[in-house]
Design an enzyme around this catalytic site. Structure first.
Site, short mmCIF file in Angstrom:
data_model
loop_
_atom_site.label_atom_id
_atom_site.label_comp_id
_atom_site.label_asym_id
_atom_site.label_seq_id
_atom_site.Cartn_x
_atom_site.Cartn_y
_atom_site.Cartn_z
N ASP A 7 0.83 -1.20 0.09
CA ASP A 7 -0.12 0.05 0.06
C ASP A 7 0.88 1.43 0.07
O ASP A 7 2.14 1.18 0.31
CB ASP A 7 -0.87 0.04 1.22
CG ASP A 7 -2.20 0.80 0.93
OD1 ASP A 7 -2.48 1.45 -0.02
OD2 ASP A 7 -2.97 0.98 1.74
N GLY A 8 0.20 2.19 -0.40
CA GLY A 8 0.93 3.64 -0.37
C GLY A 8 0.09 4.59 0.17
O GLY A 8 -1.26 4.47 0.25
N GLU A 43 2.44 4.19 -4.27
CA GLU A 43 1.82 2.70 -4.64
C GLU A 43 2.70 2.06 -5.31
O GLU A 43 3.11 0.73 -5.13
CB GLU A 43 0.42 2.67 -5.42
CG GLU A 43 -0.62 3.43 -4.45
CD GLU A 43 -1.26 2.43 -3.56
OE1 GLU A 43 -0.92 1.46 -3.33
OE2 GLU A 43 -2.28 3.10 -2.75
N ASP A 65 -4.64 -2.45 -3.19
CA ASP A 65 -5.74 -2.00 -3.41
C ASP A 65 -5.75 -0.67 -4.48
O ASP A 65 -6.55 -0.17 -4.60
CB ASP A 65 -6.34 -1.51 -1.99
CG ASP A 65 -5.40 -0.43 -1.34
OD1 ASP A 65 -4.58 0.33 -2.12
OD2 ASP A 65 -5.96 0.20 -0.36
N HIS A 121 -9.99 -0.94 2.49
CA HIS A 121 -10.67 -0.41 3.56
C HIS A 121 -12.19 -1.24 3.80
O HIS A 121 -13.09 -0.85 4.07
CB HIS A 121 -10.91 0.99 3.18
CG HIS A 121 -9.56 1.82 2.99
ND1 HIS A 121 -8.55 2.14 4.24
CD2 HIS A 121 -9.07 2.28 1.93
CE1 HIS A 121 -7.71 2.57 3.42
NE2 HIS A 121 -7.92 2.85 2.19
N ASP A 131 -1.98 -0.59 5.04
CA ASP A 131 -2.20 0.83 5.06
C ASP A 131 -1.77 1.55 6.22
O ASP A 131 -1.33 2.68 6.14
CB ASP A 131 -3.60 0.69 4.95
CG ASP A 131 -4.38 2.08 4.82
OD1 ASP A 131 -4.23 2.85 4.02
OD2 ASP A 131 -5.17 2.35 5.97
#
Length: 193
Positions: A7-8, A43, A65, A121, A131
């Site tokens: 994740d970023g 990302e 994501d 999420h 995240d």
């Protein structure tokens, strides 16, 4: 198969502090960041870090994501490369250095790499950890900007950028006692902070 979630994070998109993270579903994780960037840069950076940190022959599945990051790495990259790193319309590829580093990392890895999009999420355990780590890395860089540098690129045969200065949190779900935790092979690292 090794499964890694990435994740970023970007505190103010564009231009705010960014953080990246990857979480191996069997144990280790890493994170880091830079003073300024975009969410898309964060990302892509997470993908590069995850691939380079898992150099073996075992198949690697990266979950993200970010549809942008997944499509860059798995759909668009081959066409851009064939066209001399130009888009279908002939324009420049955004975040070209990171896209080329993803290509290099995939090419130099001895085992196959696949990518899978996951919805963010919605309670995906490993996505939520990635995240959280990416957000923490971005906040850490924002609070101590003098210690951070932007993405330096892998360059030919260079090693990945190390984790952020803060210690990584303990693995959220320990591996079963009978199964050893797989650790990436140690490599010399460049300095992020």
């Amino acid at each position: 198969m090794i499964i890694v979630s990435t994740d970023g994070s970007c505190l103010k998109n564009p231009g705010g502090a960014i953080g990246w993270a990857w979480v191996d579903h069997d144990g280790p994780s890493r994170s880091g960041g830079a003073v300024s960037g975009t969410n898309q840069i964060a990302e892509l950076w997470a993908l590069v870090e995850a691939i380079v940190a898992h150099p073996g022959a075992e198949p690697l599945l990266i979950e993200s994501d970010s549809q942008y990051a997944i499509k860059c790495a798995s759909e668009w990259l081959p066409g851009w490369k064939r066209k001399g790193w130009k888009t279908a319309s002939g324009g420049p590829v955004k975040n070209l250095e990171l896209v080329q580093d993803i290509d290099r990392a995939i090419t130099e890895r001895s085992g196959p790499v696949r990518f899978r999009w996951v919805r963010g999420h919605v309670g995906n355990h490993y996505n939520e950890i990635a995240d959280k780590l990416a957000g923490e890395a971005a906040r850490a860089v924002a609070s101590t900007p003098e210690k951070a540098r932007p993405w330096a690129g892998l360059g030919p045969r260079q090693s990945p950028i190390p984790p952020a200065a803060a210690p990584a949190p303990a693995a959220a779900s320990p591996a079963p006692a009978a199964a050893p935790v797989r650790q990436p092979e140690p490599e010399p690292l460049l300095t992020l902070f």
